[in-house]
Design an enzyme around this catalytic site. Structure first.
Site, PDB file in Angstrom:
ATOM      1  N   TRP A   1       0.830  -1.207   0.000  1.00 34.52           N
ATOM      2  CA  TRP A   1       0.000   0.000   0.000  1.00 34.52           C
ATOM      3  C   TRP A   1       0.866   1.261   0.000  1.00 34.52           C
ATOM      4  O   TRP A   1       0.547   2.244  -0.678  1.00 34.52           O
ATOM      5  CB  TRP A   1      -0.855  -0.039   1.268  1.00 34.52           C
ATOM      6  CG  TRP A   1      -1.993   0.912   1.365  1.00 34.52           C
ATOM      7  CD1 TRP A   1      -1.992   2.242   1.097  1.00 34.52           C
ATOM      8  CD2 TRP A   1      -3.322   0.609   1.832  1.00 34.52           C
ATOM      9  NE1 TRP A   1      -3.228   2.798   1.365  1.00 34.52           N
ATOM     10  CE2 TRP A   1      -4.060   1.810   1.812  1.00 34.52           C
ATOM     11  CE3 TRP A   1      -3.938  -0.561   2.271  1.00 34.52           C
ATOM     12  CZ2 TRP A   1      -5.386   1.867   2.227  1.00 34.52           C
ATOM     13  CZ3 TRP A   1      -5.257  -0.486   2.674  1.00 34.52           C
ATOM     14  CH2 TRP A   1      -5.980   0.707   2.649  1.00 34.52           C
ATOM     15  N   ILE A   2       1.966   1.257   0.750  1.00 32.83           N
ATOM     16  CA  ILE A   2       2.765   2.467   0.926  1.00 32.83           C
ATOM     17  C   ILE A   2       3.472   2.880  -0.358  1.00 32.83           C
ATOM     18  O   ILE A   2       4.010   3.981  -0.460  1.00 32.83           O
ATOM     19  CB  ILE A   2       3.794   2.264   2.062  1.00 32.83           C
ATOM     20  CG1 ILE A   2       4.228   3.607   2.694  1.00 32.83           C
ATOM     21  CG2 ILE A   2       5.005   1.483   1.583  1.00 32.83           C
ATOM     22  CD1 ILE A   2       3.140   4.315   3.435  1.00 32.83           C
TER      23      ILE A   2
ATOM     24  N   ASP B   1      -6.091  13.042  -1.035  1.00 31.17           N
ATOM     25  CA  ASP B   1      -7.147  13.754  -1.754  1.00 31.17           C
ATOM     26  C   ASP B   1      -7.854  12.791  -2.701  1.00 31.17           C
ATOM     27  O   ASP B   1      -7.383  11.679  -2.966  1.00 31.17           O
ATOM     28  CB  ASP B   1      -6.582  14.965  -2.507  1.00 31.17           C
ATOM     29  CG  ASP B   1      -5.574  14.591  -3.573  1.00 31.17           C
ATOM     30  OD1 ASP B   1      -5.961  13.928  -4.560  1.00 31.17           O
ATOM     31  OD2 ASP B   1      -4.385  14.947  -3.435  1.00 31.17           O
ATOM     32  N   LEU B   2      -8.996  13.222  -3.207  1.00 28.74           N
ATOM     33  CA  LEU B   2      -9.845  12.340  -4.000  1.00 28.74           C
ATOM     34  C   LEU B   2      -9.186  11.920  -5.305  1.00 28.74           C
ATOM     35  O   LEU B   2      -9.336  10.771  -5.743  1.00 28.74           O
ATOM     36  CB  LEU B   2     -11.185  13.036  -4.282  1.00 28.74           C
ATOM     37  CG  LEU B   2     -12.233  12.219  -5.032  1.00 28.74           C
ATOM     38  CD1 LEU B   2     -12.589  10.938  -4.273  1.00 28.74           C
ATOM     39  CD2 LEU B   2     -13.500  13.059  -5.250  1.00 28.74           C
TER      40      LEU B   2
ATOM     41  N   ARG C   1      -5.892  -0.864  -7.130  1.00 29.60           N
ATOM     42  CA  ARG C   1      -6.005  -1.867  -6.074  1.00 29.60           C
ATOM     43  C   ARG C   1      -7.375  -2.519  -5.988  1.00 29.60           C
ATOM     44  O   ARG C   1      -7.510  -3.587  -5.385  1.00 29.60           O
ATOM     45  CB  ARG C   1      -5.634  -1.234  -4.727  1.00 29.60           C
ATOM     46  CG  ARG C   1      -4.228  -0.665  -4.690  1.00 29.60           C
ATOM     47  CD  ARG C   1      -3.177  -1.691  -5.075  1.00 29.60           C
ATOM     48  NE  ARG C   1      -1.823  -1.156  -4.957  1.00 29.60           N
ATOM     49  CZ  ARG C   1      -0.716  -1.830  -5.228  1.00 29.60           C
ATOM     50  NH1 ARG C   1      -0.809  -3.078  -5.657  1.00 29.60           N
ATOM     51  NH2 ARG C   1       0.476  -1.273  -5.112  1.00 29.60           N
TER      52      ARG C   1
END
Length: 301
Positions: free
Chosen positions: A110-111, A212-213, A223
């Site tokens: 994820w990072i 942010d979006l 993902r």
């Protein structure tokens, strides 16, 4: 259970404490605030805070005062235009902060998305819990024979039992040694920052993840895709549902153009034109590599 009774009590107290505000509010996201949604065997995702809604995207695009136009259809059309033409900054005006509990090996994957602010649980300061991700039997799969980073057939019978027993046994044994090494119960022991290196990658960690979006959509596009690893995909799929409640117009455009759409190369466009003209195009005459052609055929037949 992913939450202790004390943690659930804190969430219930936070949800019971309503306050008036002048800022933009998403009713869908208000209904989700603080609630812990379980993922995997011990993980969860919950929304801690957010800023903006669909009208904030429209407002930023038009650089206008207040909410968008009085006609929702106009706002929806503009949002779809922005998504269709890959505009980014209007979507960056919305932000969200998640509290995520996840296995360490998922966190390390994820990072790789470096466009967020992250603060992770400190195993130098605190002792990690005895919680490990142990896959469900249906997720115990062999290595794919066609994809170096994917899964193949599901393990069955004695082979599945053998692997599962090793996963459980190794995790518990590693944690036993972790506890035994710590400076506690009158022994000098080992510092927490060193003892933690003995823990396996399936131990659970937690973090606050704010983005942010625009960048969240990029994360979800990769993902929540069917080709993503299952253990991170289930987190992304849950987050898709939360985002759909938060900004329904923006998420609908994202689902249409990014999740449901495809990107076609110039060669791909040319093949489509040739097919429409009645020509029988093969991989050899398409100008594409075998990998490109396989992906093209998966979409267009």
């Amino acid at each position: 259970m992913p939450l202790t009774q004390e943690a659930q009590a804190e969430i219930d107290a936070a949800r019971a404490s309503a306050r008036p505000t002048l800022r933009a509010v998403s009713e869908g996201m208000e209904a989700q605030l603080y609630t812990a949604h379980p993922v995997l065997d011990h993980g969860f995702v919950r929304v801690i805070d957010y800023m903006g809604d669909d009208s904030a995207i429209v407002q930023a695009a038009r650089v206008s005062y207040g909410a968008g136009t009085k006609h929702v259809s106009n706002d929806e059309g503009l949002i779809r235009y922005l998504m269709r033409h890959w505009h980014s900054t209007p979507f960056e005006m919305c932000e969200v902060k998640f509290h995520v509990k996840l296995p360490v090996f998922v966190a390390r994957q994820w990072i790789r998305h470096r466009t967020a602010n992250v603060n992770e649980y400190s195993a130098r300061y605190s002792i990690l819990d005895r919680e490990f991700y142990i896959p469900e039997p249906g997720q115990l799969a062999a290595q794919s024979t066609v994809n170096n980073q994917g899964r193949g057939a599901v393990l069955e019978g004695a082979e599945a039992a053998r692997v599962l027993e090793m996963l459980k046994g190794d995790a518990m044994r590693a944690y036993d040694h972790y506890e035994a090494m710590l400076s506690q119960d009158g022994q000098q022991g080992l510092a927490r920052e060193l003892a933690r290196m003995n823990l396996p990658a399936n131990v659970y960690t937690q973090w606050y993840w704010k983005t942010d979006l625009h960048n969240l959509f990029h994360f979800l596009r990769l993902r929540a895709d069917a080709h993503a690893q299952y253990e991170i995909r289930v987190y992304a799929e849950l987050m898709c549902k939360l985002v759909a409640d938060w900004v329904p117009l923006a998420y609908a455009a994202f689902a249409d153009y990014r999740m449901g759409g495809v990107s076609v190369s110039a060669k791909g466009v040319e093949v489509i034109r040739r097919r429409l003209a009645g020509e029988a195009v093969t991989q050899e005459t398409s100008g594409m590599s075998k990998g490109e052609w396989r992906e093209f055929v998966e979409v267009f037949g």
